[in-house]
Design a protein around this motif. Sequence first.
Motif, PDB file in Angstrom:
ATOM      1  N   LEU A  88       4.508  -5.448  -0.048  1.00  0.00           N
ATOM      2  CA  LEU A  88       3.844  -5.041  -1.277  1.00  0.00           C
ATOM      3  C   LEU A  88       3.186  -3.684  -1.046  1.00  0.00           C
ATOM      4  N   SER A  89       3.616  -2.690  -1.768  1.00  0.00           N
ATOM      5  CA  SER A  89       3.101  -1.339  -1.591  1.00  0.00           C
ATOM      6  C   SER A  89       2.052  -1.021  -2.640  1.00  0.00           C
ATOM      7  N   VAL A  90       1.292   0.036  -2.383  1.00  0.00           N
ATOM      8  CA  VAL A  90       0.269   0.476  -3.325  1.00  0.00           C
ATOM      9  C   VAL A  90       0.922   0.902  -4.639  1.00  0.00           C
ATOM     10  N   LYS A  91       2.038   1.602  -4.545  1.00  0.00           N
ATOM     11  CA  LYS A  91       2.702   2.083  -5.761  1.00  0.00           C
ATOM     12  C   LYS A  91       3.228   0.930  -6.601  1.00  0.00           C
ATOM     13  N   SER A  92       3.665  -0.152  -5.966  1.00  0.00           N
ATOM     14  CA  SER A  92       4.146  -1.291  -6.747  1.00  0.00           C
ATOM     15  C   SER A  92       2.997  -1.968  -7.486  1.00  0.00           C
ATOM     16  N   ASP A 129       2.332  -3.833   7.009  1.00  0.00           N
ATOM     17  CA  ASP A 129       2.426  -3.177   8.308  1.00  0.00           C
ATOM     18  C   ASP A 129       1.645  -3.984   9.341  1.00  0.00           C
ATOM     19  N   VAL A 130       2.265  -4.232  10.480  1.00  0.00           N
ATOM     20  CA  VAL A 130       1.680  -5.131  11.468  1.00  0.00           C
ATOM     21  C   VAL A 130       0.811  -4.339  12.428  1.00  0.00           C
ATOM     22  N   LEU A 131      -0.424  -4.765  12.568  1.00  0.00           N
ATOM     23  CA  LEU A 131      -1.375  -4.058  13.405  1.00  0.00           C
ATOM     24  C   LEU A 131      -1.009  -4.058  14.888  1.00  0.00           C
ATOM     25  N   PRO A 132      -0.575  -5.188  15.495  1.00  0.00           N
ATOM     26  CA  PRO A 132      -0.289  -5.168  16.941  1.00  0.00           C
ATOM     27  C   PRO A 132       0.753  -4.142  17.355  1.00  0.00           C
TER      28      PRO A 132
END
Length: 984
Positions: free
Chosen positions: A144-148, A412-415
């Motif tokens: 899920l993106s900000v633009k979506s 996006d995965v932090l590790p």
Amino acid sequence: LMKHSCSSSVSEDLGCRRGEFSRKHYGSVELLISSDADGAIQRAGRFRVENGSSGENTDYAPGTWHRTDVHLENPEYHTRWYFKYFLGKVHQNYIGTDAEKNPFFLSVVLSDQNNQRIPQYHSILWRKTGTQKICLPYSPTKTLSVKSILSAMSLDKFEKSPREIFHPEIQKDLLVLEEQEGSVNFKFGVLYAKDGQLTDDEMFSNETGSETFQRFLHLLGDTITLKGWSGYRGGLDTKNDTTGTCSIYTVFQGHEIMFHVSTMLPYSRENKQQVERKRHIGNDIVTIIFQEGEESSPAFKPSMIRSHFTHIFALVRYNKQNDSYRLKIFSEESVPLFGPPLPSPPVFTNHQEFRDFVLVKLINGEKATLETPTFSQKRQRTLDMLIRSLYQDMMPDLHKGNNMLNRRSFSDVLPESPKSTRKKEEARQAEFVRLGQALKLKTTVKGDTTANLATASFCKKEPWESQSFCSNFPHEVVCADSWGQSLLVSTDAGILLIDDGQQSVQVFDKTLQIKQMNVLEALDLLIARTDKGKDSRILVFRLSAVQKDIETKKMIRSKYDCRENKLERTKGCHLYAINTHHGNELRIVVAIRHKLLLVTKKYNSLNTLTSTSLLSSPDSPVKEFQYIREICLSDPPVVMTLVDGPTGDSDNMICVAYRHQFDLVNESTGESYRLHHIETNRVNFVAAIDVYEDGEAGLLLCYNYVCQYRKVYPFSGGSPLVQPSAYDFHFSWNQVPYAVVCAFPYVLAFTTDSIEIRLVVNGNLVHTAVVPELQLVASRSDIYFKATAAVSGSPDSSSKEMSSKSSPQTPTACEKPEFPIPLLEGEVPCKNLYKIPLSNLVGRSIERPLKSPVAPKVIATTTSSGITSLPVMHSLSLSRMEIKEIASRTRKELLGLLDEPIPKTESAQKLKKVSRRQSDPKQGATRSSSSDRIISSSFEGFSEKCHLSTSSDPDTSANREESSPSSYPFQLISLYDEDIIDLK
């Protein structure tokens, strides 16, 4: 059979007319003129006057009801999203500018919907025109993106793309933006008027009030001493007694209310205008006028009060003879409609009910006044100034290089990021949460938010509460419709007839796949659309013939037994619609790709079955239908609704939705007219609901998040006048619905996990019910839906799995909401059918005349139909020794006397440890923020008392039905978003 049909008319008529409503219940606008003692005109103004529906018939006239449901509209615990869902939790905030170079802010959080294990993205878009709020479903596999998110809010073009703000102080600024929506606390004026007083100078000059006025003040609230008062003061002086020594104060459903009472404010013998009193009451948006005297004496008029700020007056009169209060409401013409509507007559003999009604009416009225141009323009200017100022402060920090400003999505995965960056981000998150929690605590202590516990609504029975209809329903539902008190359901196993507490009866086998159906008891008809693609057809059956097969158990029909029931020319249809108001004929419009086929069935409403059943074949009514005409469209319709014209002769219309528009098609001529065009790139059509305001047709057009009301005016030739009207309005849902149901005064939106309930007349939110795995089944009469009961599981079953998906965009392990837990071995999901009676929603008390087509059982059995709640988790089963062990160890741990953790035995996993326990003297209970809720209410704000069964112990399991709730070893109540647990 004739008797069966006649008895169905009341229920059938109720179902047909539930789309009818009237704004007349909310008053009519009048020109009010006040004059002095000599008869000279002083002032005049246009006000909406609510005085109950005078002259209302006792019959069930269209658009009338005989019970008023009292609800706070747009309640803060449903609308103050940033405080409720965001503050004190890890969330993301973004800044950008739109195509017109206006700055905006976007806040996104992944949260658990009312602790029902339904993860959702809550999003708030802050713009100068106001805030927009939507919910988006969470998917662990779909990014899920900000633009979506912005695209879902109809913001597709940017002058500058949004960038994330990492500074924790942004939470304080966004909380200020949310507070611009309006105060959660209120100040109301109370003006005492003696009999015969006609000017505001006379009313404000009353030094003291009568005994009845004092009783009225005591009913409103408590008398408090102003000096040293630490609560909400409503602009009064609490240090030097310059505004009087005492006042009236109360807390109602979490809102603090201070009353500016004229006789308690400073009085001056030298000042005839009593400026000090007018300074407070004249600057109140809402004022109560308590007028002495008989009904025949000169009545109060708003034009008697010289104030440009007061928009709403509530006139209260007391009748000593029957110890009752009479209420009348005056609202300035520009104030939008607000509820609740006054009963007819507006007389209250129950004083507590009168108090609740008045306070709800005044709170809703002040909120509605804030939407008038006088206040909305000021709020918009303030919001624009705050957003631009915040934008200017944030831009220098954003221009500094930061390698984490442009994350592509929330998944996006932090590790995967570098170790040093990950540690820095974890530290930032911890500071972010700490500051947010401190802000939340400070705001709560300051009294700028509603109390968590509403004081008077926990045990109130709401009209939308559901009843259990069928437990453990194993089949997939395709469509359904009510048949008397039963439900005819199309499933993957065939067509079943289900009655409350009885076994289902198979009517058709699974070779007949029904995709859409209508049961018309009054016409003795079953209409169905079967199969799909080129093989789809419209079938018509006699209900009497179907019922005869059920009673005699003669046969279960298959697809091949229905050849004589096919309507001609309907092959390949993908949609059909019927008219809800069956006047002199039943009309069916069938959509076959881009063509519409109009079919009618003539009948005599007074002798329906004589003219149908006896003159044609007993099984198939196909010959009674006649083809009228064919209408061609430019595209296949996605949504289709029939609209009845005022004469029903040549002015009936068809509303169709396709591409980016809603069109009206004249049934007689085939001409189409543009009703509404949608500007957004993507359109998800939901429904077009025909509603009738005082007999005039209108449409609720539902698409994406929007619900638009358009009134249709027919004129010469039967063509509709499609023009903007003062009656038109629109509102937005918080989540995209897949179905919308209208039941005046409510309109209900169904999503995959919630029911959003609003008012038809103004679109104001009344309640949001969280329902796991919700599927609307039928809604023509009573509303039936299918839902999955929540299942408890191991506390650690998904913690490792979830930690691998954590990121800066999602809460960490300790903050993460509870997700649906995989079923343990041997467990199956519990899917039930529930019913919301239509008579409860529309406020009419009717007795269902229809009998079930299914024969009643000989042996009476107790069912759960009386339980008025949505599905909750199963109760746990623990022995007395296990309860004692867990309670003892939990108590020690809470007191800090136990260092070792509770062992993860099977029973301990059923009851997780309770942490952060604090006492609540008002409730006599203990508040818990336990991560795993043993039981939770499906309706937010509605408490449900449950217990843990101890069936293994004979002393506690015996006579359980006769024992009081306080005798249970554990008592759990779910309130707002916290569990209150009383460990006995």
